[in-house]
Design an enzyme around this catalytic site. Structure first.
Site, PDB file in Angstrom:
ATOM      1  N   HIS A  36       0.874  -1.070   0.080  1.00 32.92           N
ATOM      2  CA  HIS A  36      -0.021  -0.109   0.031  1.00 32.92           C
ATOM      3  C   HIS A  36       0.854   1.226   0.041  1.00 32.92           C
ATOM      4  CE1 HIS A  36       1.110  -0.564   4.191  1.00 32.92           C
ATOM      5  NE2 HIS A  36       0.798   0.993   4.245  1.00 32.92           N
ATOM      6  N   HIS A 125       5.947   5.998  -1.284  1.00 33.08           N
ATOM      7  CA  HIS A 125       6.611   4.637  -1.394  1.00 33.08           C
ATOM      8  C   HIS A 125       5.786   3.607  -1.013  1.00 33.08           C
ATOM      9  CE1 HIS A 125       7.100   5.427   2.964  1.00 33.08           C
ATOM     10  NE2 HIS A 125       7.559   4.189   2.823  1.00 33.08           N
TER      11      HIS A 125
END
EC number: 3.1.4.58
Length: 182
Positions: A36, A125
């Site tokens: 995620h 990220h």
């Protein structure tokens, strides 16, 4: 319950990241189902009424769907000399992603007590693994040899997640999805 707000990855991006697993020794690889992009970490929410307030505040956010494009890998070293290094793959700059993250952060900072406010710089990220005592040469070679990633994809919603602790590592449960339009 421990909560955060993030983006679920489209299947093609999840598959591309999963393909990186196993090509660097001594890494505890994150399972693909946990991939995620965190927009805002809330931490422990102990009052039931606060969960409802969070839901209503997130539901009121309007923003355009961001384009997620995977980019260069990176490494977060622990702030102390203890703990693992975190391997991650970045996301290319995207104005809609930055705008969404700023809207989520501002909304949650207005809603939550001061101790829950996030002030860290946003570095989009996806965490792919952790390394305890990594070999610096192998780590650098892995970071430098990133295979091509698929084209970016629009993400049509953001998600309120619950983080559950398990012996094998955290498990993230999607509690609610919030649509994006634009």
């Amino acid at each position: 319950m421990r909560l955060f707000i993030g983006l679920e990855l489209p299947p093609a991006l999840t598959h591309a990241l999963a393909g990186l697993r196993g090509n660097l020794p001594d890494v505890t690889w994150s399972p693909p189902e946990s991939y995620h992009l965190t927009l805002h970490y809330l931490g422990a929410v102990t009052h039931g009424h606060l969960l409802e307030d969070i839901h209503h505040a997130l539901n009121a956010i309007t923003a355009a769907p961001p384009m997620l494009r995977l980019s260069a890998p990176g490494l977060f070293e622990p702030e102390t000399h203890h703990g693992p290094d975190t391997l991650w793959v970045g996301c290319a700059p995207d104005a809609a992603l930055t705008h969404l993250q700023q809207r989520v952060r501002a909304t949650m900072n207005r809603l939550l007590p001061g101790s829950a406010r996030a002030t860290r710089r946003f570095v989009p990220h996806v965490t792919v693994g952790h390394m305890q005592h990594p070999d610096p040469l192998r780590r650098q070679a892995w970071l430098a040899a990133m295979p091509p990633m698929p084209e970016g994809e629009l993400v049509g919603h953001f998600t309120l997640f619950q983080s559950l602790r398990h012996a094998d590592g955290p498990v993230y449960d999607a509690l609610e999805h919030y649509p994006l339009q634009g």
